[in-house]
Design a protein around this motif. Structure first.
Motif, PDB file in Angstrom:
ATOM      1  N   GLN A   1       0.825  -1.205   0.000  1.00 43.84           N
ATOM      2  CA  GLN A   1       0.000   0.000   0.000  1.00 43.84           C
ATOM      3  C   GLN A   1       0.863   1.261   0.000  1.00 43.84           C
ATOM      4  N   LYS A   2       1.949   1.237   0.740  1.00 45.41           N
ATOM      5  CA  LYS A   2       2.830   2.407   0.765  1.00 45.41           C
ATOM      6  C   LYS A   2       3.506   2.609  -0.595  1.00 45.41           C
ATOM      7  N   LEU A   3       3.870   1.532  -1.259  1.00 44.54           N
ATOM      8  CA  LEU A   3       4.467   1.639  -2.590  1.00 44.54           C
ATOM      9  C   LEU A   3       3.497   2.252  -3.583  1.00 44.54           C
ATOM     10  N   LEU A   4       2.208   1.894  -3.482  1.00 41.69           N
ATOM     11  CA  LEU A   4       1.214   2.369  -4.432  1.00 41.69           C
ATOM     12  C   LEU A   4       1.010   3.874  -4.370  1.00 41.69           C
ATOM     13  N   ALA A   5       1.429   4.502  -3.299  1.00 44.09           N
ATOM     14  CA  ALA A   5       1.275   5.945  -3.194  1.00 44.09           C
ATOM     15  C   ALA A   5       2.133   6.684  -4.222  1.00 44.09           C
TER      16      ALA A   5
ATOM     17  N   SER B   1       9.022  -6.338   7.796  1.00 44.91           N
ATOM     18  CA  SER B   1       8.683  -5.655   9.042  1.00 44.91           C
ATOM     19  C   SER B   1       7.805  -4.437   8.764  1.00 44.91           C
ATOM     20  N   PRO B   2       6.910  -4.077   9.685  1.00 47.28           N
ATOM     21  CA  PRO B   2       6.068  -2.892   9.506  1.00 47.28           C
ATOM     22  C   PRO B   2       6.919  -1.632   9.426  1.00 47.28           C
ATOM     23  N   ILE B   3       6.527  -0.696   8.562  1.00 49.35           N
ATOM     24  CA  ILE B   3       7.291   0.543   8.397  1.00 49.35           C
ATOM     25  C   ILE B   3       6.339   1.732   8.365  1.00 49.35           C
ATOM     26  N   GLU B   4       6.847   2.877   8.808  1.00 50.06           N
ATOM     27  CA  GLU B   4       6.066   4.118   8.743  1.00 50.06           C
ATOM     28  C   GLU B   4       6.229   4.768   7.372  1.00 50.06           C
TER      29      GLU B   4
END
Length: 215
Positions: free
Chosen positions: A1-5, A178-181
Motif C-alpha cells: 500500500q505504501k508503494l502504491l502511493a 517488518s512494519p514501516i512508517e
C-alpha cells in the motif's frame, strides 16, 4: 500500500546473482528513448578511462571484447530509438533482453567495470569492505571472489562503484517484511545533470527488481 502511493508497477527480474546489474541496465536503456543521443555519447565517454585502468590490474577476461559488445549494444539502442516509437523501442529492448547470450556480455562488462573501479579507487571503498586492509592486492582478491563471478550478488559497494563510473543516478527503494512508517529510499548516486535518466530499483532482501514511479 505504501508503494502504491508513489509507484505504479514493477518489472520482475530473474532471481540470480546478476539481478542488480540486469535491473540497472535495463531500466537505464528503457529510458534512453526519452532523451537525446547526447546521453549515450556521455555514457560512452565516461567509460573511456577504464581500458587504461584495466591494463594496470591483473584481472581475468578480455576487456576489449566485453567493451566492444557493450558499445555495440548502446549504438544499436541509439539506432532503434531513432526508428521506432516509444512503445516499439520498449518492445524491441524487451526482446533483446531475452537473448541471454547477448545480454550476458553486457552484464559481464558491468561487473568488470565495477571491479576495475573498486581496485583502482581502494581508499574510496575501504569503508565498505573490511578485507581491503592491504590495499590493491586485497581489492583484486575481493573482486575475483565477490564481484566478477556471475553467481555473486551485488553488495552496496558494487552499486556505488558502478554508478560512480557511469554517473547514472540510482535510487533504491528498500522493503522487507517488518512494519514501516515510511519507505526507506536509499540514494546511491545523484547526477548534477538532470537530463541523465534516473534508475529506480526495488530491493527486497537478496533481490532487485525495477520499479516505476507514477507519471
Amino acid at each position: 500500500q505504501k508503494l502504491l502511493a508513489n509507484y505504479s508497477e514493477y518489472r520482475k527480474v530473474p532471481g540470480d546473482g546478476s539481478c542488480f546489474y540486469r535491473s540497472f541496465i535495463y531500466s537505464y536503456l528503457e529510458q534512453l528513448v526519452k532523451v537525446s543521443h547526447e546521453e549515450e555519447l556521455r555514457l560512452l565517454g565516461a567509460l573511456e578511462p577504464m581500458w587504461e585502468k584495466f591494463q594496470r590490474l591483473h584481472l581475468p577476461g578480455s576487456y576489449s571484447d566485453l567493451h566492444d559488445a557493450f558499445v555495440g549494444f548502446i549504438l544499436e539502442c541509439m539506432e532503434q530509438k531513432q526508428k521506432l516509437s516509444v512503445r516499439g523501442y520498449q518492445e524491441w529492448l524487451f526482446q533483446e533482453s531475452q537473448n541471454e547470450q547477448k545480454f550476458a556480455n553486457i552484464l559481464l562488462y558491468l561487473r568488470l567495470v565495477t571491479a576495475i573501479e573498486i581496485c583502482t579507487e581502494v581508499e574510496t571503498f575501504k569503508s565498505y569492505i573490511t578485507e581491503l586492509g592491504q590495499g590493491m592486492p586485497d581489492a583484486i582478491g575481493y573482486c575475483l571472489e565477490e564481484v566478477l563471478p556471475v553467481e555473486e550478488d551485488a553488495q552496496q559497494v558494487n552499486l556505488t562503484a558502478l554508478t560512480n563510473v557511469l554517473q547514472v543516478p540510482l535510487r533504491v527503494v528498500n522493503i522487507d517484511v517488518s512494519p514501516i512508517e515510511e519507505l526507506n529510499i536509499h540514494i546511491i548516486y545523484e547526477s548534477p545533470d538532470s537530463s541523465v535518466p534516473t534508475v529506480t530499483l526495488l530491493y527486497r532482501p537478496g533481490h532487485y527488481d525495477i520499479i516505476y514511479e507514477k507519471s
